[in-house]
Design a protein around this motif. Structure first.
Motif, mmCIF file in Angstrom:
data_model
loop_
_atom_site.group_PDB
_atom_site.id
_atom_site.type_symbol
_atom_site.label_atom_id
_atom_site.label_comp_id
_atom_site.label_asym_id
_atom_site.label_seq_id
_atom_site.Cartn_x
_atom_site.Cartn_y
_atom_site.Cartn_z
ATOM 1 N N TYR C 137 0.852 -1.291 -0.100
ATOM 2 C CA TYR C 137 -0.046 0.149 -0.077
ATOM 3 C C TYR C 137 0.780 1.160 -0.249
ATOM 4 O O TYR C 137 0.625 2.152 -0.869
ATOM 5 N N ALA C 138 1.856 1.235 0.833
ATOM 6 C CA ALA C 138 2.819 2.487 0.858
ATOM 7 C C ALA C 138 3.372 2.653 -0.369
ATOM 8 O O ALA C 138 3.525 3.786 -0.891
ATOM 9 N N PHE C 139 4.029 1.612 -1.129
ATOM 10 C CA PHE C 139 4.532 1.947 -2.417
ATOM 11 C C PHE C 139 3.346 2.384 -3.626
ATOM 12 O O PHE C 139 3.977 3.024 -4.290
ATOM 13 N N THR C 140 2.506 1.879 -3.429
ATOM 14 C CA THR C 140 1.311 2.183 -4.266
ATOM 15 C C THR C 140 0.904 3.689 -4.078
ATOM 16 O O THR C 140 0.898 4.482 -5.076
ATOM 17 N N PHE C 141 1.004 3.972 -3.072
ATOM 18 C CA PHE C 141 0.440 5.357 -2.741
ATOM 19 C C PHE C 141 1.564 6.324 -3.040
ATOM 20 O O PHE C 141 1.434 7.357 -3.800
ATOM 21 N N LEU C 142 2.825 5.963 -2.656
ATOM 22 C CA LEU C 142 3.955 6.815 -3.238
ATOM 23 C C LEU C 142 4.204 6.907 -4.608
ATOM 24 O O LEU C 142 4.422 8.001 -5.279
ATOM 25 N N GLY C 143 3.915 5.830 -5.328
ATOM 26 C CA GLY C 143 3.852 5.815 -6.878
ATOM 27 C C GLY C 143 2.789 6.732 -7.194
ATOM 28 O O GLY C 143 3.074 7.364 -8.268
ATOM 29 N N PHE C 144 1.482 6.893 -6.544
ATOM 30 C CA PHE C 144 0.385 7.852 -7.247
ATOM 31 C C PHE C 144 0.959 9.134 -6.997
ATOM 32 O O PHE C 144 0.933 10.012 -8.039
ATOM 33 N N ILE C 145 1.914 9.506 -6.056
ATOM 34 C CA ILE C 145 2.127 10.871 -5.908
ATOM 35 C C ILE C 145 3.349 11.158 -6.810
ATOM 36 O O ILE C 145 3.300 12.051 -7.542
ATOM 37 N N GLY C 146 4.176 10.151 -7.019
ATOM 38 C CA GLY C 146 5.212 10.381 -7.965
ATOM 39 C C GLY C 146 4.782 10.411 -9.389
ATOM 40 O O GLY C 146 5.333 11.620 -10.023
ATOM 41 N N LEU C 147 3.442 10.121 -9.601
ATOM 42 C CA LEU C 147 2.896 10.534 -10.977
ATOM 43 C C LEU C 147 2.374 11.567 -10.928
ATOM 44 O O LEU C 147 2.271 12.238 -12.259
ATOM 45 N N ALA C 148 1.929 12.225 -9.825
ATOM 46 C CA ALA C 148 1.107 13.400 -9.966
ATOM 47 C C ALA C 148 1.984 14.563 -9.811
ATOM 48 O O ALA C 148 1.734 15.723 -10.033
ATOM 49 N N ILE C 149 3.334 14.538 -9.351
ATOM 50 C CA ILE C 149 4.320 15.533 -9.225
ATOM 51 C C ILE C 149 4.936 15.808 -10.648
ATOM 52 O O ILE C 149 5.810 15.024 -11.279
ATOM 53 N N PRO C 150 4.770 17.035 -11.463
ATOM 54 C CA PRO C 150 5.633 17.142 -12.432
ATOM 55 C C PRO C 150 6.806 17.327 -12.224
ATOM 56 O O PRO C 150 7.396 17.762 -11.189
ATOM 57 N N ASN C 151 7.768 16.872 -13.238
ATOM 58 C CA ASN C 151 9.184 16.978 -13.022
ATOM 59 C C ASN C 151 9.776 18.425 -12.532
ATOM 60 O O ASN C 151 10.536 18.531 -11.609
ATOM 61 N N PHE C 152 9.283 19.299 -13.279
ATOM 62 C CA PHE C 152 9.636 20.607 -12.905
ATOM 63 C C PHE C 152 9.328 21.177 -11.585
ATOM 64 O O PHE C 152 10.188 21.726 -10.796
ATOM 65 N N LEU C 153 8.402 20.584 -11.031
ATOM 66 C CA LEU C 153 7.935 21.173 -9.723
ATOM 67 C C LEU C 153 8.651 20.475 -8.735
ATOM 68 O O LEU C 153 9.162 21.134 -7.794
ATOM 69 N N LEU C 154 9.057 18.986 -8.969
ATOM 70 C CA LEU C 154 9.814 18.284 -8.080
ATOM 71 C C LEU C 154 11.318 18.826 -7.886
ATOM 72 O O LEU C 154 11.913 19.257 -6.912
ATOM 73 N N ALA C 155 11.712 19.314 -9.192
ATOM 74 C CA ALA C 155 13.149 20.180 -9.364
ATOM 75 C C ALA C 155 13.034 21.561 -8.421
ATOM 76 O O ALA C 155 13.981 21.684 -7.744
ATOM 77 N N LEU C 156 11.982 22.228 -8.742
ATOM 78 C CA LEU C 156 12.030 23.596 -8.056
ATOM 79 C C LEU C 156 11.871 23.432 -6.556
ATOM 80 O O LEU C 156 12.556 23.972 -5.796
ATOM 81 N N LEU C 157 11.103 22.099 -6.206
ATOM 82 C CA LEU C 157 11.008 21.807 -4.669
ATOM 83 C C LEU C 157 12.389 21.516 -4.064
ATOM 84 O O LEU C 157 12.803 22.045 -3.063
ATOM 85 N N LEU C 158 13.190 20.610 -4.879
ATOM 86 C CA LEU C 158 14.624 20.285 -4.250
ATOM 87 C C LEU C 158 15.449 21.310 -4.093
ATOM 88 O O LEU C 158 16.334 21.466 -3.456
ATOM 89 N N MET C 159 15.374 22.054 -5.348
ATOM 90 C CA MET C 159 16.114 23.395 -5.510
ATOM 91 C C MET C 159 15.792 24.323 -4.250
ATOM 92 O O MET C 159 16.565 24.718 -3.355
ATOM 93 N N TYR C 160 14.543 24.446 -3.826
ATOM 94 C CA TYR C 160 14.234 25.218 -2.864
ATOM 95 C C TYR C 160 14.770 24.702 -1.560
ATOM 96 O O TYR C 160 15.157 25.356 -0.515
ATOM 97 N N ILE C 161 14.530 23.286 -1.231
ATOM 98 C CA ILE C 161 15.006 22.885 -0.221
ATOM 99 C C ILE C 161 16.516 22.993 0.051
ATOM 100 O O ILE C 161 16.923 23.287 1.140
#
Ligand code: ADP
Ligand code: MG
Lengths: 350, 385, 328
Positions: C137-161
């Motif tokens: 269940y945990a992996f399934t949920f993480l997977g859904f989130i992974g599919l929902a975050i656009p690459n550029f947003l993830l990049a922005l987030l990591l850059m911000y962090i």
């Protein structure tokens, strides 16, 4: 021909294998008693869905999840050198443990119904056979290959050296089943369980495969548990017969007892459904009056009473019949004989 | 369990009652789907979220306190204000929702402005307040907004302000409309293409099928973002925002129809051989009638599931294109356009609330995916993806 | 086997030409041709162009001639001379601009593909074998989130962090001291230490979908009779799973390269823009913005060609894995 006079190999008592599902518990096997003897062929017959395959798989503890043996024992009389016999309760072993794995494929092996899907599509048959050999025998790779080719030749596969490198999809149905048999026999087991080995092949091949099994049984001196719903096959190959209905063995005896003096109404109905013994093709078991009950709603009392022509009203629908051993040594689960035992000695109808 | 089995039982045989039975079959199919869907708790919750998001899109003017282009340079990058429910006065606590004003201090070294909350400056806020006027659903002229400052000139930044001092919350609400509608319109165009080409493919087979399959394979084998970028860059700068909006939608659907076409084709192929279609054909029904009367209703539930699953792709694509500056352009406000404000890492560092449209994207896409998955499972319990 | 490979290569050729036509159309889409743009941009800098040089260029690209002649000239220039045209913005041949960046893009996409596999395979197996477990269940949920975050947003987030909490910028592929340095072992190691951030960003969505595919495939295979056969042989359970159903489920898994690779290359482009990596993405975007069409078109052509070659290789790999394809 009294079965008990023979050397006992497997003795199943009160075996229950259930599938707990969301919708309810499927009692696929619900109190099976039968025994298998060395050097003999036991045929298990019964309508589709009566629990033949699950009984067979329970012996090796390879029942699919969520199925589980919930009760009963499967005593295995293992010959351990010097004529000693060691008794192991297979039902009590851990399905993933080393003890049962040591028996699987080596002392008890299985031949499955559909050779096409029962063999891996992406491994050569040679590889699948040598894997079993190397697992159980201290042989080198080369020796295992030689042995596997020998086994392929033994089961009548032409040019076994070439076929060794073939994939299952390159072989005909009959050849595939032969390869499957070669794999089952490769470690010289004391019992081979064949679960409807001929349903997926044509009639001619069917006869050949059965002949092959009979020949190998004689040559290797092993026991065979042959599951079938073809009474013609039973008549030709069986020494002993177990008739199953709704997760129980309703009658168990020698082939002569079953065919010439059937005692259980279900056995009788089965035999009546065959017009003549020689016309095997029509000997299917689905021409009995009524429907097989729903596995979730097993009838009260005797499971067969809903379809039985000899049922005793007020008795059969209340009391579950116990296993009754008749004078001639056979077992039958029917209340008709419960009275017989108390009052009059059984007479052999033949 | 048993009631389901009973409803599924009526099998359709070739006889004159075929039409009637097909109707039962279809109706029960819908019911079955609904029953199975209700069991999916996550999908149900997601469905509610999706409905909520579309309502926001529909009533954007009502929900947003300010128009998208209202700016105030005094409040450049102002942080989100806390909403206080009670006001302490001389007589004690009084119920009066309000936000506090800011004191702006300029850090002489870093030349950065910092906002310090000034608890003495009180801007009362309320529900159903008057603000800019608009037409609700394009029908009624009104100026009532769900929430806002009682005095329309007062500042209220629930989600902070951007580099021009515009209200991020209002822009987010308006962006929802554009992003969600691009998803819908794009999927609609894709669907038209998909059902046309997929239908031809599945219905006629042979040469046409082959060609269309090759075309689909081709489109799927090229990396979409460079292609999208290339096509989007070709939209003339002189086009009006509305024309750009449609241009982008067309570009997205030109590449996005392939999945839907596959589903449609697959459905047609399996249905072509199904009993009741055969029966209708034997009955002498015309091809057209067979398609619309029997085949289309029986796979609508699948199509709806596939459509739901296609929307997130559109939303993500629009967001990415606009973010890069090749999609929608200001003054149109979409989630992607809003995120463009966050492209500069320094801007994000000073004003992390600029990333809130990203949260909207993720939540919406997540909800649509869960919903689509639940719908698909419900429509066809035997297929897993 | 050879026949199969030959057929696949034959298949790839029309795909390549289709891609080249699309790239060519994109080059042609903006109004005006390369020369008018060139003249305009030079005029704006107060320079004039030598009419003879202009005529030579006109000949070289077939400008003014029918569109198909232009296409033909463009293609043959690429094939015969490796001449992709001229970038007016950089005033350099396109060929001198793209190779280095294409190489880095290719490396990055390939590393991401390996990362995606290395994560998705074990997680997919785990999720299938322990279906409906907490981990599944945990992996399934993480997977859904992974599919929902656009690459550029993830990049922005990591850059911000990275910026906010570690006070460092996470962009780029190299530390400043290696930016202009020639390739060396130290530079390579430096690149690896920067590489994981874009790899994680680009790979998330692909990993999520591959986990779901592996899980579904393996669940199908786990029910097949040959698994029971393997168990009945006496194999230990982990060998039963790994040697048989996992091995069979690997085939459809490998064949997913066909669409994972284009997705990765897409994701690479956009991630590179946000993280300003020295790969194709930023230069492609800039070329498109300034309508430097030969540069942009060449990137699109080469990225698509890379994808076609990757898909071709995955088909060959699949044939090696699956005897049913190899021996047909
Ligand atoms: N994996 C399973 N899950 C649930 N029920 C099962 C499963 N396998 C078998 N059964 C049930 O067990 C009963 C006996 O099956 P089986 O032994 O295969 O019958 P057969 O006599 O035809 O070999 C059937 O009613 C079947 O529904
Ligand atoms: Mg069976």
């Amino acid at each position: 021909m009294n079965p008990s006079s023979q050397e006992l190999l497997i003795d199943i008592r009160g075996l229950k294998t259930h599938f707990p599902l969301d919708e309810g518990v499927v009692k696929a096997v619900d109190g099976v008693d039968l025994s298998i003897h060395r050097n003999r062929t036991l045929c298990v017959v019964g309508e589709s869905g009566c629990g033949k395959s699950i009984t067979a798989r329970s012996i090796l503890q390879i029942v699919d999840k969520p199925g589980r043996i919930v009760e009963g024992s499967i005593l295995y009389y293992r010959q351990s050198g010097m004529g000693n016999v060691e008794v192991i309760d297979l039902a009590a072993l851990d399905p993933y443990g080393a003890a049962i794995r040591d028996i699987r494929g080596k002392e008890i092996s299985m031949v499955f119904q559909e050779p096409m899907t029962s063999l891996s599509p992406v491994h050569t048959i040679g590889r699948q056979i040598t894997e079993a050999i190397r697992l159980h025998m201290p042989l080198s790779k080369r020796e295992a290959k030689a042995h596997a080719i020998e086994m392929l030749r033994h089961v009548g596969i032409p040019q076994p050296e070439l076929r060794f490198d073939d994939y299952p999809f390159q072989l005909s149905g009959g050849m595939r089943q032969r390869a499957m048999i070669a794999m089952a026999l490769s470690c010289n087991p004391s019992l081979v369980i064949a679960d409807e080995p001929t349903t997926a092949v044509d009639v001619t091949t069917q006869a050949q495969i059965l002949e092959l099994l009979a020949r190998l049984q004689a040559e290797h001196g092993m026991a065979v548990m042959l599951i079938t719903h073809d009474l013609g096959v039973v008549a030709e190959t069986a020494d002993d017969v177990a008739v199953m209905y709704l997760g129980q063995v309703v009658e168990f005896g020698t082939v002569e007892q079953i065919f010439f003096s059937p005692k259980h109404p279900y056995t009788r109905a089965l035999l009546k459904s065959i017009p003549t013994m020689s016309r095997r093709a029509q000997g299917r078991l689905d021409s009995i009056r009524g429907m097989v009950p729903d596995p979730f709603n097993r009838p009260q009392g005797c499971p067969f009473h809903t379809r039985c022509e000899e049922k005793i009203a007020g008795v059969c629908d209340r009391i579950a019949p116990p296993r009754i051993t008749l004078e001639d040594g056979r077992d039958v689960r029917c209340l008709l004989y419960a009275q017989d035992i108390e009052m009059t000695p059984v007479q052999d109808a033949a | 369990m048993t009631s389901e089995a009973q409803i599924m039982t009526p099998e359709v045989r070739p006889d004159p009652a075929v039409e009637e039975e097909a109707r039962i079959y279809v109706a029960s199919q819908w019911k079955l789907t609904w029953w199975r869907f209700r069991k999916h708790k996550v999908a149900m919750v997601s469905g509610a979220i999706v409905i909520f998001v579309y309502l926001v899109a529909l009533f954007a003017e009502f929900l947003a306190p300010f128009p998208t282009d209202m700016y105030n340079s005094r409040y450049t990058f102002a942080p989100p204000q806390r909403v206080h429910l009670f006001l302490s006065t001389e007589e004690g606590l009084k119920f009066q929702p309000h936000v506090n004003g800011f004191d702006v201090e300029i850090d002489p070294v870093a030349l950065r402005r910092t906002f310090v909350v000034d608890p003495d400056v009180v801007y009362p806020i309320g529900f159903f307040v008057e603000g800019f006027s608009y037409r609700l659903l394009g029908l009624f002229e009104t100026n009532i907004h769900l929430i806002g400052p009682i005095n329309p000139a007062d500042p209220m930044y629930l989600l902070g302000a951007d580099r021009l001092g515009r209200d991020v919350f209002s822009r987010l609400v308006f962006g929802t409309r554009i992003s969600m509608s691009i998803g819908l319109v794009g999927v609609f165009l894709s669907f038209i293409l998909g059902i046309l080409l997929g239908g031809v493919s599945g219905l006629y087979g042979g040469m046409a099928d082959n060609l269309i399959q090759r075309l689909i394979e081709f489109i799927r084998s090229v990396p979409t973002i460079p292609l999208w970028l290339g096509l989007a860059a070709a939209l003339p700068m002189t086009w009006s925002p509305l024309a750009v909006y449609f241009g982008i939608t067309v570009i997205l659907s030109l590449i996005g129809w392939t999945d839907l076409a596959r589903v449609v084709r697959g459905r047609f192929l399996t249905l072509r051989t199904e009993d009741f279609v055969m029966a209708a054909r034997l009955d002498g029904a015309s091809q057209q009638r067979i398609i619309w009367k029997y085949m289309v209703p029986s796979f609508t539930s699948h199509i709806i599931a596939s459509l739901t699953l296609a929307i997130p792709g559109m939303i993500l694509a629009e967001t990415a294109l606009s973010f890069l500056g090749l999609g929608l352009r200001p003054p149109i406000v979409s989630w992607g356009v809003l995120l463009q404000e966050a492209q500069n890492i320094r801007a994000v560092a000073t004003a992390p609330w600029l990333l809130t449209p990203g949260i909207a994207v993720v939540v919406t896409v997540l909800a649509l995916n869960f919903l689509g998955d639940g719908l698909r499972d419900a429509a066809d319990p035997y297929s897993r993806g | 086997m050879l026949g199969f490979i030959a057929r696949r290569i034959l298949y790839a050729i029309p795909t390549f030409f289709a891609v080249s036509i699309v790239a060519f159309i994109i080059i042609q889409l903006p109004p005006g041709d390369y020369l008018t743009t060139l003249v305009a941009s030079m005029a704006s800098q107060g320079e004039t162009v030598d009419p003879a040089a202009l005529e030579a260029l006109r000949n070289r690209y077939g400008l003014g001639e029918p569109i198909w002649v232009q296409y033909f000239k463009w293609m043959s220039n690429i094939f015969l001379r490796g001449d992709f045209g001229q970038s007016f913005e950089w005033n350099q041949p396109v060929a001198s601009l793209i190779w280095n960046r294409l190489f880095l893009s290719f490396m990055l996409s390939l590393s991401t593909l390996l990362f995606v596999w290395a994560v998705a395979l074990p997680v997919g197996i785990y999720s299938a074998v322990r279906q409906y477990s907490l981990g599944d269940y945990a992996f399934t949920f993480l997977g859904f989130i992974g599919l929902a975050i656009p690459n550029f947003l993830l990049a922005l987030l990591l850059m911000y962090i990275g910026f906010r909490f570690f006070g460092q910028s996470v962009g780029g592929l190299f530390s400043p001291e290696y930016q202009e340095a020639p390739w060396s072992w130290a530079k390579f190691v430096d690149m690896l230490s920067h590489l994981w951030i874009p790899i994680v960003i680009i790979g998330t969505a692909g990993t999520a979908s591959l986990i779901r595919i592996m899980r579904a495939n393996l669940l199908d295979e786990l029910r097949k009779p040959y698994v029971v056969t393997a168990r009945a042989k006496g194999l230990p359970e982990h060998q039963v799973i790994l040697r048989y159903p996992v091995r069979v489920a690997l085939n459809p898994f490998v064949s997913t390269i066909g669409w994972v690779l284009p997705a990765l290359i897409s994701g690479e482009a956009i991630t590179a823009i946000v993280l300003s990596l020295p790969t194709t993405g930023p230069l492609l975007l800039r070329a498109l913005m300034s309508q430097d069409m030969y540069l942009a078109g060449s990137f699109i052509l080469m990225l698509s060609t890379l994808t076609i070659i990757g898909t071709l290789l995955s088909d060959v790999l699949l044939a090696l894995l699956d005897p049913r394809i190899r021996l047909e």
